[in-house]
Design a protein around this motif. Structure first.
Motif, mmCIF file in Angstrom:
data_model
loop_
_atom_site.group_PDB
_atom_site.id
_atom_site.type_symbol
_atom_site.label_atom_id
_atom_site.label_comp_id
_atom_site.label_asym_id
_atom_site.label_seq_id
_atom_site.Cartn_x
_atom_site.Cartn_y
_atom_site.Cartn_z
ATOM 1 N N SER A 103 0.813 -1.212 0.000
ATOM 2 C CA SER A 103 0.000 0.000 0.000
ATOM 3 C C SER A 103 0.849 1.266 0.000
ATOM 4 O O SER A 103 0.379 2.340 -0.340
ATOM 5 C CB SER A 103 -0.929 -0.012 1.205
ATOM 6 O OG SER A 103 -0.158 0.008 2.382
ATOM 7 N N GLU A 104 2.104 1.124 0.397
ATOM 8 C CA GLU A 104 2.966 2.299 0.420
ATOM 9 C C GLU A 104 3.567 2.593 -0.945
ATOM 10 O O GLU A 104 4.195 3.617 -1.135
ATOM 11 C CB GLU A 104 4.145 2.059 1.380
ATOM 12 C CG GLU A 104 3.805 2.228 2.832
ATOM 13 C CD GLU A 104 5.046 2.060 3.693
ATOM 14 O OE1 GLU A 104 6.141 1.805 3.134
ATOM 15 O OE2 GLU A 104 4.928 2.168 4.904
ATOM 16 N N ILE A 105 3.421 1.613 -1.820
ATOM 17 C CA ILE A 105 4.220 1.694 -3.041
ATOM 18 C C ILE A 105 3.381 2.122 -4.242
ATOM 19 O O ILE A 105 2.275 1.635 -4.444
ATOM 20 C CB ILE A 105 4.887 0.322 -3.317
ATOM 21 C CG1 ILE A 105 5.961 0.090 -2.251
ATOM 22 C CG2 ILE A 105 5.497 0.281 -4.713
ATOM 23 C CD1 ILE A 105 6.593 -1.239 -2.319
ATOM 24 N N GLU A 106 3.936 3.003 -4.963
ATOM 25 C CA GLU A 106 3.292 3.445 -6.194
ATOM 26 C C GLU A 106 4.306 3.301 -7.308
ATOM 27 O O GLU A 106 5.442 3.755 -7.200
ATOM 28 C CB GLU A 106 2.887 4.919 -6.026
ATOM 29 C CG GLU A 106 1.995 5.444 -7.118
ATOM 30 C CD GLU A 106 0.618 4.802 -7.134
ATOM 31 O OE1 GLU A 106 0.032 4.638 -6.044
ATOM 32 O OE2 GLU A 106 0.141 4.447 -8.222
ATOM 33 N N GLU A 107 3.904 2.580 -8.348
ATOM 34 C CA GLU A 107 4.833 2.408 -9.456
ATOM 35 C C GLU A 107 4.609 3.533 -10.469
ATOM 36 O O GLU A 107 3.479 3.828 -10.844
ATOM 37 C CB GLU A 107 4.603 1.065 -10.143
ATOM 38 C CG GLU A 107 5.666 0.768 -11.199
ATOM 39 C CD GLU A 107 5.122 -0.085 -12.320
ATOM 40 O OE1 GLU A 107 3.946 -0.454 -12.278
ATOM 41 O OE2 GLU A 107 5.881 -0.354 -13.255
#
Lengths: 570, 113
Positions: A103-107
């Motif tokens: 949930s912390e990660i955005e590609e």
């Protein structure tokens, strides 16, 4: 071409048994895939590989975990006696917990895993690691988007590990239809080990198999393994061949008359002995005798009890005059009592191995064997027993097994199954005749010795097992009252014969006496006659003398001749 | 890319853009050496910051090759990784930041929808 056959360099894992299966360890400088379902011991195997490497082979290691924090991991393996904190403090181990929160990660575009590489490379260089564990690298797929990039990067990672020259273990969860969920086996193709735990009959057994080992031979079977307070131990027993050295030394059974039946000296050392019989025929008592005899010789005895507790066995045997307690106190005799259903067969086998390896007994008693058997595991049990017997033979340990048969007339499944593995087979029978049950013993076979073929009755007395004298009747060996009756009858016959002899002797004596009397009478008669005859002769002589005298006198008176100078001339 | 309408904002009704943030942004971009991808990421973030966070941000670019020990503490796996340390919550934006839209979502400057 290198001079002798060049072996692939291998890094020993230090895990009991695994190095034997793999012929020395994991391929040095290459990654090995360890996969299996959840809870099958992947992490532990990997951790033991690192810890043993650091403590036994001076190869520091990096453990990169994607699932557990360093603290959790440290706590989890502390129960196995691995002190990770200490190893870390001494620069023998580095733990790196890779935390990925989806949930912390955005590609936002192209990326690579260079960050991971740098991180791992830094950890490796910091402690000079030779071993690396990635546990479980597939978590990346859950945490990061774009599997295509991840696949490419993982391929690069494994290549990079090879280039680094570290011996690596990569763990993976078992997937559907393939070894790992993400098909890691495609990338890590040097060595693949599959762990498994299966439940059969409510009992779970862990197994290990080397699926692939490029450039090396390896054991291909499934090997059971065990996780206990010493870490993992794998059991590579089926790799054993039939190369045992046999002994011609014989060891006493503890029962002199039984020794006599076994060519005078008892069982061969290092042989397998099976005692089978129905309930209550004295199997454990025989075992007890054997154990005591061994302890008296100063040998160690390991007694695996699967139906009774140690104290129960000791109490029961004490009642027949076999006191095991002193030997237990002296440490020569050790009991291991467990329920057969407590763990799986393989687990039992592994535990037994460990205990045997730890105790160094000269004799191992398993009482009884067939408590392992239930409806459908006969083949497995046979395999297990074969391994156990092989193992004992390899170590020249005499194996004494009891087997409970259900019916005296027919041999039980187990017996038939293991008979080919058994060297000496004693059969205990309950003979039910004349409304009593009596116990009898016979030697079904005893390889390599001239043994008695006589069925012998025995009694269980306060002094232990006593083999009785043999009384055979028309229907075979007589037992119990029949034997007593026969004994009485034989005694009566003997007594009668004795009396007859005495009578004859007396008769002879009387005859002699009569004869002597006759002789005496004849002699007396003869003596009388002799005296008479002599007297007569004397009389005749006297008379003859008188006649001559009278003739002389007559001549004198007639003056016929000049007197001769003969007697009587005045 | 073509949805750029900077600050000539009509009051409320427009879909996503949120008014310029009141707090300051603390951004850290981790790159691995001087690769085209690193360069692209740096250029992209600078542009985005200038456009959306002018005067309200601090951007630090870290080369992991120079400071490999930071990788562990910051939980860097992918490169490039942009970490939004402030305002909370912490966000990790991976990739070369070429998708401005997603970067804005990552920076909580625009809602996911």
């Amino acid at each position: 071409m290198t001079p002798p056959r060049a072996q692939l360099p291998k890094s020993p894992t230090g895990i009991q048994g695994l190095d034997e299966i793999t012929g020395g360890g994991l391929p040095t400088g290459r990654p090995t895939l360890v996969c299996g379902s959840a809870g099958c011991g992947k992490t532990l195997l990997a951790m033991e590989f690192l810890v043993r490497g650091a403590t036994q082979y001076h190869e520091p290691g990096v453990f990169m975990t994607f699932e557990e924090t360093g603290e959790e991991l440290t706590a989890n393996v502390a129960s196995l006696g691995f002190d990770l904190d200490d190893l870390i403090a001494h620069g023998q181990l580095a733990l790196d917990f890779v935390f990925i929160e989806r949930s912390e990660i955005e590609e936002t575009g192209e990326f690579d895993l260079e960050g991971l590489f740098i991180r791992l490379g830094y950890a490796i260089d910091t402690i000079g690691a030779k071993r690396v564990v990635l546990d479980t690298v597939e978590s990346l797929f859950a945490g990061l988007p774009n599997p295509i990039i991840l696949r490419a990067e993982l391929r690069r990672l494994f290549r990079w590990l090879k280039d680094k020259g570290v011996t690596a273990i990569i763990t993976g969860e078992r997937g559907d239809g393939q070894l790992t969920r993400q098909g890691l086996e495609e990338y890590v193709s040097d060595c693949v080990i599959v762990l498994d735990h299966r439940v059969s009959n409510l009992i779970c057994t862990r197994r290990l198999r080397v699926v692939k080992y490029r450039g090396s031979t390896h054991g291909t079977n499934e090997y059971p393994f065990l996780i206990d307070e010493d870490g993992i131990s794998v059991l590579p027993i089926t790799s054993l061949g039939l190369q045992q050295v046999v002994s011609t030394e014989q060891v006493s059974t503890g029962i002199p008359r039984l020794d006599a039946m076994l060519s005078g000296a008892g069982y061969y050392r290092g042989s397998s002995i099976l005692v089978s019989g129905t309930a209550g025929t004295g199997k454990s008592s025989l075992a007890g005798h054997f154990a005591v005899a061994a302890c008296q010789r100063g040998e160690r005895v390991l007694y695996f009890a699967f139906e009774e507790s140690a104290s129960q066995i000791m109490r029961n045997l004490r009642s027949i005059g076999i006191d095991l307690e002193p030997w237990v106190r002296q440490g020569l005799l050790q009991f291991e009592a467990t329920r057969p259903t407590f763990v799986g067969l393989e687990m039992h086998l592994t535990t037994m191995h460990k205990q045997i390896a730890g105790f160094h007994p000269g004799i191992v008693i398993v009482d009884p064997l067939n408590s392992f058997i239930n409806a459908d595991n006969e083949a497995e049990v046979k395999a297990m027993l074969m391994r156990l017997m092989d193992f004992l033979k390899m170590r020249q340990i005499t194996g004494f097994f009891t087997s409970l048969t259900s019916d005296a007339s027919q041999l039980d499944h187990t017996d038939a199954a293991v008979s080919s593995l058994i060297d000496t087979w004693l059969l205990l029978l309950a003979i039910d005749a004349g409304s009593e049950r009596n116990r009898a013993l016979s030697i079904l076979k005893s390889r390599g010795m001239a043994h008695s073929n006589q069925t012998r009755e025995f009694l269980i007395t306060a002094q232990g097992i006593e083999l009785r004298d043999v009384y055979t009747g028309p229907g075979g060996v007589l037992t119990g009252s029949a034997r007593e009756a026969q004994a009485a009858a034989e005694k009566a016959t003997r007594l009668g014969a004795q009396q007859e002899i005495e009578r004859t002797q007396r008769l002879l004596e009387r005859r002699r006496t009569a004869l002597d009397a006759q002789i005496a009478a004849l002699r007396a008669e003869f003596d009388a006659q002799e005296i008479e005859t002599l007297a007569q002769i004397e009389r005749e002589q006297a008379r003859a003398g008188q006649l001559a005298l009278e003739r002389v006198d007559m001549a004198w008176s007639r003056r016929a001749d000049a007197p001769e100078d003969t007697g009587g001339q005045p | 890319m073509s949805t750029e309408q900077p600050s000539d904002v009509p009051p409320v009704m427009e879909p996503a853009p949120v008014s310029p943030p009141p707090e300051d942004f603390l951004l850290r971009l981790y790159v691995t050496g001087v690769t085209p991808r690193s360069a692209r990421a740096i250029a992209n973030i600078k542009q985005i910051c200038e456009e959306h966070l002018e005067g309200h941000y601090a951007l630090e670019v870290v080369d992991l090759y120079q400071q490999p020990q930071l990788g562990r503490g910051e939980q860097i796996i992918a490169a490039p990784t942009l970490i939004k340390e402030l305002p909370l919550p912490l966000r990790r934006i991976i990739g070369d930041l070429s998708s401005t839209e997603r970067v804005l979502v990552g920076l909580d400057l625009r809602r996911k929808d």
